[in-house]
Each structure stands twice: as C-alpha cells, then as structure tokens.
Design an enzyme around this catalytic site. Structure first.
Site, PDB file in Angstrom:
ATOM      1  N   CYS A   1       3.244   2.674   9.594  1.00  0.00           N
ATOM      2  CA  CYS A   1       3.728   3.988   9.175  1.00  0.00           C
ATOM      3  C   CYS A   1       4.537   4.645  10.286  1.00  0.00           C
ATOM      4  CB  CYS A   1       2.561   4.888   8.786  1.00  0.00           C
ATOM      5  SG  CYS A   1       3.087   6.519   8.200  1.00  0.00           S
TER       6      CYS A   1
ATOM      7  N   ASN B   1       8.634  -8.097   4.317  1.00  0.00           N
ATOM      8  CA  ASN B   1       8.751  -6.770   3.727  1.00  0.00           C
ATOM      9  C   ASN B   1      10.080  -6.149   4.125  1.00  0.00           C
ATOM     10  OD1 ASN B   1       6.859  -3.657   4.116  1.00  0.00           O
ATOM     11  ND2 ASN B   1       8.101  -4.352   2.430  1.00  0.00           N
ATOM     12  N   GLY B   2      10.911  -5.815   3.116  1.00  0.00           N
ATOM     13  CA  GLY B   2      12.175  -5.147   3.406  1.00  0.00           C
ATOM     14  C   GLY B   2      13.350  -5.718   2.636  1.00  0.00           C
TER      15      GLY B   2
ATOM     16  N   GLU C   1       9.019   0.335  -2.758  1.00  0.00           N
ATOM     17  CA  GLU C   1       9.888   1.173  -3.572  1.00  0.00           C
ATOM     18  C   GLU C   1      10.497   0.467  -4.749  1.00  0.00           C
ATOM     19  OE1 GLU C   1      12.907   4.314  -3.235  1.00  0.00           O
ATOM     20  OE2 GLU C   1      10.872   4.934  -2.955  1.00  0.00           O
TER      21      GLU C   1
ATOM     22  N   PRO D   1       0.851  -1.194   0.000  1.00  0.00           N
ATOM     23  CA  PRO D   1       0.000   0.000   0.000  1.00  0.00           C
ATOM     24  C   PRO D   1       0.882   1.238   0.000  1.00  0.00           C
ATOM     25  CG  PRO D   1       0.103  -0.950   2.196  1.00  0.00           C
ATOM     26  CD  PRO D   1       0.846  -1.891   1.292  1.00  0.00           C
ATOM     27  N   MET D   2       0.655   2.155  -0.949  1.00  0.00           N
ATOM     28  CA  MET D   2       1.521   3.321  -1.074  1.00  0.00           C
ATOM     29  C   MET D   2       0.671   4.556  -1.341  1.00  0.00           C
ATOM     30  SD  MET D   2       4.599   1.586  -3.322  1.00  0.00           S
ATOM     31  CE  MET D   2       3.540   0.922  -4.600  1.00  0.00           C
ATOM     32  N   VAL D   3       0.740   5.505  -0.451  1.00  0.00           N
ATOM     33  CA  VAL D   3      -0.084   6.701  -0.554  1.00  0.00           C
ATOM     34  C   VAL D   3       0.183   7.435  -1.868  1.00  0.00           C
ATOM     35  CG1 VAL D   3      -0.563   8.974   0.425  1.00  0.00           C
ATOM     36  CG2 VAL D   3      -0.251   6.998   1.931  1.00  0.00           C
TER      37      VAL D   3
ATOM     38  N   GLN E   1      -6.372  -1.014   2.543  1.00  0.00           N
ATOM     39  CA  GLN E   1      -5.703  -0.696   3.806  1.00  0.00           C
ATOM     40  C   GLN E   1      -6.252   0.592   4.417  1.00  0.00           C
ATOM     41  OE1 GLN E   1      -1.738   1.109   4.559  1.00  0.00           O
ATOM     42  NE2 GLN E   1      -1.147  -0.919   5.300  1.00  0.00           N
TER      43      GLN E   1
END
Length: 486
Positions: free
Chosen positions: A122, A222-223, A247, A31-33, A93
């Site tokens: 976040c 994640n990462g 990213e 999920p990415m704003v 989300q």
C-alpha cells in the site's frame, strides 16, 4: 476441491501449496479495501477467478477487538459463509507493523483461509501514517520478523504482496529476503512506492521477471491488466505463475474469461461476433464483456441472498464502477443512484429489501439500454468499439463492462518523476488516500460514491496524441484499496 484441506498436520509450502491447495491458479483477484468483500468474491468466482483475497485487515485493530464491529465487518466468522466451502481458495490479507499483533490476528482467522498474506504494497498516506504497507519496505528486519513469525507458528502458509524498488538489483534482493523469511508465494506489483495517483505510469514487467527468476516460490504478477488479452501477455513477459487483477476486475469481473465461442445469439449485448481481426480494436477484444446491468443485478442478488452483511459503501461503489459507461450516457440515473442511502439498521433487516431501491434504478437503466442495443444490431463489436486516440485503447459500447482508462491531468508538473531520497531513491509525495491503487497498485480507500457521481466526465483533461498512450494510461479507482490491492 482446491482450498479445503482436511489434513493440516503437514503444512504445504511453495509449489506444493500452489498446486495442491490453490489448484495451480492463473487468475487471482486482489485484496481491495471495501471492494473484495464476500459478495464480490462470489461474483468474481462465477466469472473465472480462481483465488481471491479478503480486503486488507488491520492486524492491530483485529487483534485488540476493542471496536466490536471491526471484526464482524472485516471477517464474519459467525454465519459460516466467509471462508466456507463457496469461498475457497481464500487468502486473508493483513497490514501490520508488529509481529505479535499480526500473529494474534492470523491465529483467529487461520481456520477460515488457506494462507495469510502480509500487505507490503500500500503506497497511500494512510499507510504511511499507520506505518504499514510499502512504508515498511526499508525496514527489512521488521518485515523478516513478521513473515518468519507467521511461518513458524501457523499451520497454513504465509505469503507477501510487495512493490518493486527503483532498481532491479534491490528489488531482487528484497524478494529473496522475503523468501528466506518464509514467504511461500510472492505477489510482485511492478510499480514503486512512489508510482501512484498521477504518477502511476506503467508497471515494470521486467522487474517482475527478474524476481521470478531469482526465487524458488510461486510468483504472481500484478500490474497493467486492462483486458483479457493482457493476462497472456503478462505471463509471457514475466514468466510468472499467475496474474492478479484489482481495478480491471472491479470494472469487469469477467476480465478472466475469454469471449464466448460459439458467439452468443445476441452478440451485441454481451460480446463479439463476426469479428474482424484486422480491426485496431481486435487485439483487445478477445475477452468476455458482459452487459453491465446484468452484472449489477447479479451482484445485488448475491448481496440479498447471503447472511453475511455487505456494507452500503461497498455496494454503491461496485454499482458505480460496473455501470460507469451507461451512467455517463444517462446522467439522471447516475444522480439518482448517488442519492440512494441505505442505513446500517435498514440494511440489517427485511431480507435485503433495502437494496431494492438500487435494483429499481438498475432495471430502468437496463430498459433504456435495450433501445440502444436494438439500434446497434447488425454491427460487430469492433465496429462499435472505436479506438480512443488519446489512449490507444478501444472504447466499448456503453452497455458492456469494460476498463476505465483515465488519462493524466493536463498539468505538466503532475507527470514529473518525484525527487530522489537516500532510502528508496525517490521522495514520497504526500497525497490523500484515494481509490487509485489496486490490482496493480496498493490497498486503499475508495472515494465516496457522492464524489464519483459529482464528477463531470466531459471535463476530464485528455492526453495529446503525441503522448505515449501506454505509459500515460491508467485505470481509475484501484483500491486503496478500495478497489485496490495492498
């Protein structure tokens, strides 16, 4: 097909949900704003993404519906495209700190998705001010209530995305609490709340592995995902069921695709051929790195073809990230791209003609790249991708989509770990929300394209060769998600 279940009389959970509804995915987009909007979700699916998330939605604002454009801009239920057959499997989300508001919003979007996720990751100051994301991680009773409320009142599963604590023990207990509350899938971002901005460092895969071993629901890691090869390395190290990218996906939406075999006829313009396995870069060049201008034009065509509107900030943000290496070589086009303005009223009419100004610049850039590609004929991708001694990663030709690895600043104070506090073991450092946390960090807000265009890449400080490149390197622009995951 995965993601569309006609019978919801029996809610599936855990691995049954993971397998029958999500289709046992391995590749998930975070999920990415302002960056995981419908058009980008469509593009990502074309290049291997199996599950995608919406951008983070503020549950309070969505529930109240006071700001009329908010619902329309964050999830358009009118045109039937978001959450439709081409947009599944889909997880919505929310960020929240109130169980009733969260349930109200979740109920509104329940028919349009396959699960509802709660943002517990976040790390930005906007999340601290709003009292959500990772700034709830010390309030276990509240988190339990929110998850359990959705678990008991929705016909679809609730999931959670969270950051780790400084210790393995507390991280594991936290994850087990989330599972007890009713979370049917957990996404573990292997960085602490304090690991952001200049202090991002590496995500801790060992903590993700500990979480996986401690719970009985699916776990998504994640990462640290920069290249396609990192996916298998992460899965092997963590034992996780899937990998999430933020990213990495923004700079190369084909990050989940292996290099084409047999090689494409014009390998230098898309991927590798006649590869040399002994090359230092070969370890990283196992994935698909399409021509960045082709990706940009494909994305714009999706934006123009759909009824669901795309915000101008999202479009420009994606173009700057996709074209970053090429625009660094041709700064005049970078400046032109930064000056383009598409007003909302203009965007909403003329069948998407407002986006043609972007297309014109991208096509001009593509013409220039053709000359560079022709000059590189006869060389392998490894020969064209020297390893940067400052980071240890290969730098691909400027016409290919590739990760952006930004070294730490020269100031030694910025790299020091934060001081400890009583609650989480680390004191939170106050900095403004940027695009720095996404696929591997939390959900945030992207910096403006004008700011991006103004950056002089040549003046960025470089790491010394003595510094550990793996610990120092990090990707720029993880959604705050604007490109970041919550």
């Amino acid at each position: 097909m995965p993601g569309i279940t006609s019978d919801r009389s029996r809610k599936l959970g855990g691995y049954e949900f993971f397998e029958k509804v999500l289709g046992s995915p391995k590749f998930i987009v975070a999920p990415m704003v302002d960056q995981s909007e419908l058009a980008w979700r469509k593009l990502s699916r074309r290049y291997g993404a199996q599950v995608v998330y919406t951008p983070m939605i503020n549950a309070k604002m969505y529930a109240e519906g006071v700001r009329k454009p908010y619902r329309e801009q964050n999830f358009d239920t009118v045109h039937g495209e978001e959450g439709g057959p081409e947009d599944r499997p889909l997880i919505v989300q929310f960020c929240a700190n109130n169980a009733d508001q969260l349930l109200t919003s979740a109920k509104l979007l329940e028919p349009y998705c396959d699960a509802v996720d709660i943002n517990l990751g976040c790390p930005q100051d906007i999340a601290r001010r709003g009292h959500y994301g990772s700034f709830l991680q010390d309030e276990w009773d509240l988190i339990y209530e929110m998850i359990n409320t959705l678990h008991n009142n929705l016909s679809i599963p609730v999931t959670a995305k969270f950051r780790v604590f400084p210790t393995v023990e507390k991280t594991v207990e936290y994850a087990k609490m989330l599972e007890r509350a009713g979370a049917q899938m957990l996404t573990c971002h292997g960085r602490t709340r304090e690991q952001r901005g200049h202090r991002s460092g590496l995500a801790d895969w060992e903590k993700i592995r500990a979480v996986k071993q401690a719970v009985s629901v699916p776990v998504v890691a994640n990462g640290n995902i920069l290249f396609y090869g990192d996916v298998e390395r992460c899965l092997a190290a963590t034992g996780a069921d899937a990998v999430m990218s933020a990213e990495g996906n923004l700079y190369n939406p084909a990050i989940f695709m292996p290099a084409p075999t047999p090689p494409l006829s014009e390998a230098s313009s898309s991927s590798t051929s006649n590869s040399d396995p002994s090359s230092p870069a070969a370890l990283y060049l196992t994935g698909f790195h399409p021509r960045n201008t082709s990706l940009a034009l494909e994305y714009l065509s999706i934006v123009k073809s759909q009824k669901t509107l795309t915000t101008p900030s999202a479009v420009k943000g994606h173009l700057f990230k996709l074209l970053r290496p090429a625009l660094a070589k041709y700064p005049d086009l970078r400046e032109r791209l930064g000056r383009v303005r598409v007003e909302r009223a203009e965007r909403d009419k003329d069948g998407g003609s407002a986006w043609e100004r972007y297309e014109e610049i991208v096509r001009e850039l593509d013409t220039r790249l053709e000359v560079d590609i022709e000059a590189a004929k006869g060389k392998t991708l490894e020969q064209l991708s020297p390893v940067d001694p400052a980071t240890g990663f290969p730098v691909l030709p400027h016409w290919l989509a590739q990760p952006y690895v930004r070294p730490l600043p020269a100031e030694p104070e910025a790299a020091k770990p934060p001081a400890e506090s009583e609650k989480s073991g680390v004191e939170v450092a106050a900095t403004e929300c940027t695009t720095e946390d996404g696929a591997v960090r939390g959900s945030k807000r992207a910096i403006s394209e004008e700011q991006t265009a103004a950056i002089d890449e040549s003046k960025r400080p470089k790491l010394t060769s003595e510094q550990n490149p793996m610990v120092s390197a990090r990707i720029e622009g993880e959604p705050a998600a604007a490109g970041a995951a919550g």
